[in-house]
Design an enzyme around this catalytic site. Structure first.
Site, mmCIF file in Angstrom:
data_model
loop_
_atom_site.group_PDB
_atom_site.id
_atom_site.type_symbol
_atom_site.label_atom_id
_atom_site.label_comp_id
_atom_site.label_asym_id
_atom_site.label_seq_id
_atom_site.Cartn_x
_atom_site.Cartn_y
_atom_site.Cartn_z
ATOM 1 N N ALA A 1 0.854 -1.185 0.000
ATOM 2 C CA ALA A 1 0.000 0.000 0.000
ATOM 3 C C ALA A 1 0.890 1.234 0.000
ATOM 4 O O ALA A 1 2.120 1.125 0.003
ATOM 5 C CB ALA A 1 -0.900 -0.009 1.230
ATOM 6 N N LYS A 2 0.244 2.375 0.025
ATOM 7 C CA LYS A 2 0.994 3.628 -0.059
ATOM 8 C C LYS A 2 2.106 3.714 0.967
ATOM 9 O O LYS A 2 3.170 4.230 0.681
ATOM 10 C CB LYS A 2 0.053 4.820 0.106
ATOM 11 C CG LYS A 2 -0.713 5.089 -1.144
ATOM 12 C CD LYS A 2 -1.299 6.496 -1.120
ATOM 13 C CE LYS A 2 -2.424 6.568 -2.114
ATOM 14 N NZ LYS A 2 -3.682 6.012 -1.578
ATOM 15 N N ARG A 3 1.827 3.173 2.169
ATOM 16 C CA ARG A 3 2.843 3.299 3.226
ATOM 17 C C ARG A 3 4.174 2.664 2.836
ATOM 18 O O ARG A 3 5.216 2.996 3.382
ATOM 19 C CB ARG A 3 2.306 2.711 4.541
ATOM 20 C CG ARG A 3 2.425 1.225 4.692
ATOM 21 C CD ARG A 3 1.742 0.733 5.952
ATOM 22 N NE ARG A 3 0.391 0.271 5.653
ATOM 23 C CZ ARG A 3 0.124 -0.952 5.197
ATOM 24 N NH1 ARG A 3 1.094 -1.834 5.038
ATOM 25 N NH2 ARG A 3 -1.109 -1.304 4.919
#
Ligand code: GLU
Ligand code: ZN
Length: 335
Positions: free
Chosen positions: A262-264
């Protein structure tokens, strides 16, 4: 000539789709599902549909929908029907299909398959016998409102607008997934699920079934995060009297921390990769390699992968993306 009479309007009669939710930028995990869905359909001369799943309007934005379309085209994917190209089964945007969901809901209602639920999230957490439900959808609803007396329901409706739940039947649901193999579960495993939320929003489960059915989808290929939604969707298909599609759930890309990419995890959206100068050929080759279709991450176009594509070659396990692997996309991604 006789064989002409048998010609379906489109090639093989196979129809598949990619159905992103425009709630964020596309990342390589979404791109993997899109590429594999495209390959599955194009390798069999089928019709590929793009559908925007913006039913949860609060989370979706038109800019993301535009960005997703740009990203898909940049990767080299195309579609025969979709929001930007139209087609015979439109509209291809869920927020423009509300009447169709309402009609399906009315049919379920008339068939006695739905009931009103007045429980809050807190009530459900407190009452849930099992601490965990479907990975994708919170705790199992224990059926509290299934047998409310009409008086009680009336009393509760004075203070709260209800959600609508589908009363799951008893028995077993089984299906054969094109990647995950034979699956079998009790119909009640996930509990009675919501088809329309208390705020009036139709649920993903309802909308996706109506759309897949009315768009004539024969083959659904999507991420393994939706594998445990499939029994619910099969129950809705059956309750609505529609023909079931075949399903294939492909592995997810996971971060080294074991959580879904994910973006993280940083630097993995197509927009960022494109910005950094990574080519679509590099991404396609990398994705095909990660999924098990190529022995090495060479540069390829989606077209060049068509001959290699076979569902049976796709890895069944989730794919852990290490920083070394990311480094093969772009040196700056290797930490
Ligand atoms: N819109 C869903 C998502 O983006 C996918 C739905 C589906 O493929 O069934 O996760
Ligand atoms: Zn309830």
């Amino acid at each position: 000539m006789l064989h002409h009479l048998n010609n379906a309007p489109y090639g093989s009669g196979i129809r598949g789709r990619f159905a992103p939710s425009p709630s964020g930028c596309m990342h390589i995990g979404n791109a993997l599902a899109a590429l594999l869905a495209w390959l599955q359909i194009r390798s069999r001369d089928g019709v590929f549909v793009l559908r925007m799943e913006d039913i949860d309007t609060a989370r979706c934005r038109p800019e993301f929908a535009r960005q997703i379309i740009d990203d898909l085209r940049w990767l080299g994917l195309d579609w025969d029907e979709g929001p930007d190209v139209g087609g015979p089964c439109g509209p291809y945007v869920q927020s423009e299909r509300l009447q169709l969901y309402e009609d399906a809901l009315n049919r379920l209602q008339a068939g006695g398959r739905l009931y009103s639920c007045y429980c809050s999230r807190h009530d459900i957490l407190a009452a849930a016998a099992a601490p965990h439900g479907l990975a994708s959808e919170g705790p199992v609803y224990p059926g509290t409102c299934r047998s409310l007396s009409p008086e009680e329901a009336h009393r509760r409706s004075m203070t709260k607008s209800p959600s609508l739940r589908f009363a799951v039947p008893t028995g077993e649901i089984s299906f054969t997934d094109g990647v995950a193999g034979h699956r079998r579960s009790s119909a009640s495993a996930g509990g009675d699920f919501i088809v329309r939320r208390a705020d009036g929003i139709f649920s993903y489960q309802l909308a996706v079934v109506v759309d897949d059915a009315l768009m004539g989808i024969t083959d659904v290929l999507r991420g393994a995060d939706l594998l445990d939604s499939t029994p619910r969707q099969l129950m809705l298909f059956e309750a609505l009297g529609w023909k079931l599609p075949r399903y294939a759930h492909v592995p997810l890309l996971m971060g080294p921390d074991g959580r879904r990419l994910a973006k993280r995890h940083g630097g993995i959206t197509l927009a960022e990769l494109r910005e950094a100068g990574v080519t679509p050929q590099t991404i396609n080759g990398w994705l095909a390699w990660a999924a098990g279709l190529l022995p090495e991450p060479v540069q390829v176009s989606p077209q060049e992968l068509l001959l290699l594509f076979e569902l049976g070659r796709i890895s069944r396990k989730d794919i852990i993306v290490t920083s070394d692997m990311l480094g093969l996309l772009h040196p700056s991604l290797k930490q």
